[in-house]
Motif scaffolding. Structure first.
Motif, mmCIF file in Angstrom:
data_model
loop_
_atom_site.group_PDB
_atom_site.id
_atom_site.type_symbol
_atom_site.label_atom_id
_atom_site.label_comp_id
_atom_site.label_asym_id
_atom_site.label_seq_id
_atom_site.Cartn_x
_atom_site.Cartn_y
_atom_site.Cartn_z
ATOM 1 N N TRP A 128 0.832 -1.201 0.000
ATOM 2 C CA TRP A 128 0.000 0.000 0.000
ATOM 3 C C TRP A 128 0.869 1.254 0.000
ATOM 4 N N LEU A 129 1.970 1.201 0.722
ATOM 5 C CA LEU A 129 2.919 2.314 0.835
ATOM 6 C C LEU A 129 2.250 3.587 1.347
ATOM 7 N N HIS A 130 1.241 3.389 2.195
ATOM 8 C CA HIS A 130 0.514 4.511 2.790
ATOM 9 C C HIS A 130 -0.287 3.959 3.963
ATOM 10 N N PRO A 131 -0.458 4.732 5.030
ATOM 11 C CA PRO A 131 -1.287 4.246 6.149
ATOM 12 C C PRO A 131 -2.722 4.007 5.727
ATOM 13 N N ARG A 132 -3.347 3.012 6.344
ATOM 14 C CA ARG A 132 -4.726 2.665 6.041
ATOM 15 C C ARG A 132 -5.622 2.947 7.243
ATOM 16 N N PRO A 133 -6.904 3.184 7.019
ATOM 17 C CA PRO A 133 -7.821 3.337 8.155
ATOM 18 C C PRO A 133 -7.845 2.101 9.032
ATOM 19 N N ALA A 134 -8.083 2.297 10.306
ATOM 20 C CA ALA A 134 -8.164 1.178 11.244
ATOM 21 C C ALA A 134 -9.377 0.307 10.930
ATOM 22 N N GLU A 135 -9.225 -0.985 11.151
ATOM 23 C CA GLU A 135 -10.354 -1.890 10.990
ATOM 24 C C GLU A 135 -11.392 -1.648 12.085
#
Length: 435
Positions: A343-350
């Motif tokens: 992804w190379l980017h932070p993702r929203p939390a589950e």
């Protein structure tokens, strides 16, 4: 004469084969990270703290040549006698000096193709060393090779973050990889808190397995009761801080932090583009996939320690200590959004109960200064310069990021940066002391 134990030789041979495979895999991944680049990208250095990709590729190669091949492979032919000067980073005890960090981008030579030739020359020699190293020398070679592999993984993360820094400097806002996925725009879920009772815990790495010297010795720390947030602070929550005048009110800031944001003119995190009074939908953020809409649900990142601390003060909370962070993460799997997920980017939390995103996504600032653990001694020789001499004026981060390799992360890992630095994937979560 001491006899080998039954199975001892087989075990040693298995270790040697495994390290050989790890060496090939990790070396290959550094070059894979550079595949999206064009030749002009390899020499970019837009700020002193972010090195050119070409330099990273050569420096990690110099590390193997200096600490493994020259001491342990008697007939090793040095690739170029001046590379020791050009690609040494900061090791004072290995040579007479090194090229200034801030001028790494001024070197048009060696060419990119010469750097790749250097890598392949060292790779061939390293594979020969791993295969033929005498058994009595193997334990020391194995130890140094473990450091070298983890060192290259550190520089793989730096490759990703430095490329982002250089591309963000370009008004064209080029994408490193235009095919990177984009998480759906969403609002963050409310913060929840996990409480921990007072206890005497053990902090740091145990005697088994790989760890850097700064993660040891394992020692006891007493914790007062505390609570820690279930996830890092998000872009949407940080927008509330900005809208409330967070960057205009000195009451929230440490003195050095207030001086820094005034001197640098900071009004938002690095790579954000927008106005302080803009709606969330009007903000943009530079990513490795190019300029994209700001997602309120993603963990905020590219923040200095000063910004994280100011937000915590504004929110009536604080940053966790590294001992509190390690206690909270001690029973969690080391799983998350690492560079392996691409992804190379932070993702929203589950959407799940309990602590989330302790590993991957963003390195998390703690409130702990980077200092030696009780009983720490830096190793003798040049390798003792790896961590110990930086134990001053820096702060500890924990957990790894979306640019960290999964097998490079561990519970006891202590990353450290100066409090004003922002170009790494750095975020934070909140904590509070329970009275």
């Amino acid at each position: 004469m001491q006899q080998d134990r039954p199975g001892h030789k087989d075990h040693a041979e298995t270790d040697r084969l495994a390290m050989g495979r790890d060496f090939q895999r990790i070396r290959r991944f550094s070059e894979q990270l550079c595949e999206p680049l064009i030749i002009e990208d390899y020499g970019l250095q837009t700020v002193p703290e972010a090195s050119p990709p070409k330099w990273h590729l050569a420096h990690v190669t110099w590390f193997y040549e200096t600490f493994l091949l020259r001491p342990f492979l008697p007939d090793y032919p040095v690739f170029h006698p001046r590379f020791e000067y050009l690609f040494n980073s900061y090791y004072e005890q290995t040579c007479t000096g090194f090229w200034p960090r801030s001028e790494r981008g001024l070197l048009s030579r060696p060419s990119v193709s010469e750097v790749y030739d250097y890598r392949h020359h060292v790779d061939d020699a390293m594979e020969r060393l791993i295969a033929t190293c005498p058994s009595d020398a193997w334990p020391k070679v194995q130890m140094r090779l473990g450091i070298g592999l983890n060192h290259e993984q550190q520089h793989q993360e730096l490759l990703v973050t430095d490329i982002k820094r250089h591309f963000a400097h370009n008004p064209l806002r080029p994408a490193y990889r235009a095919d990177l996925p984009l998480a759906p725009i969403a609002n963050p879920s409310p913060l929840t808190w996990t409480r921990f009772d007072a206890e005497l815990m053990e902090l740091g790495a145990g005697p088994e397995g790989f760890a850097y010297d700064n993660e040891r010795p394992r020692h006891r720390v007493f914790l007062e009761p505390f609570a820690i947030a279930d996830r890092p602070i998000t872009n949407g929550e940080y927008l509330d801080f900005i809208a409330d005048g967070g960057y205009r009110n000195s009451a929230f800031w440490l003195s050095d932090g207030w001086a820094t944001i005034r001197r640098e003119g900071w009004t938002c995190p690095l790579y954000w583009e927008g106005q302080p009074d803009a709606a969330p939908s009007d903000w943009r953020i530079m990513t490795l996939g190019g300029l994209r809409p700001l997602n309120p649900a993603e963990p905020v990142c590219h923040l200095s320690y000063y910004e994280a601390d100011a937000f915590a003060t504004w929110a009536g909370k604080r940053l966790p200590t590294e001992a509190e962070w390690e206690r909270a993460a001690s029973d969690r799997p080391i799983a998350g959004n690492f560079v392996d997920a691409a992804w190379l980017h932070p993702r929203p939390a589950e959407q799940a109960d309990g602590l989330k995103q302790l590993f991957g996504d963003v390195w998390e600032w703690t409130g702990s200064a980077y200092l030696p653990y009780p009983g720490y001694r830096a190793p003798a020789g040049a390798l003792g310069e790896y961590n110990g001499k930086f134990m001053c004026n820096q702060m500890v981060l924990r957990g790894g990021s979306c640019a960290t390799s999964r097998d490079h992360a561990r519970l006891s890992y202590r990353n450290f940066f100066y409090p004003h630095e922002r170009w790494q994937f750095k975020g934070f979560r909140l904590a509070e002391t329970i009275q």
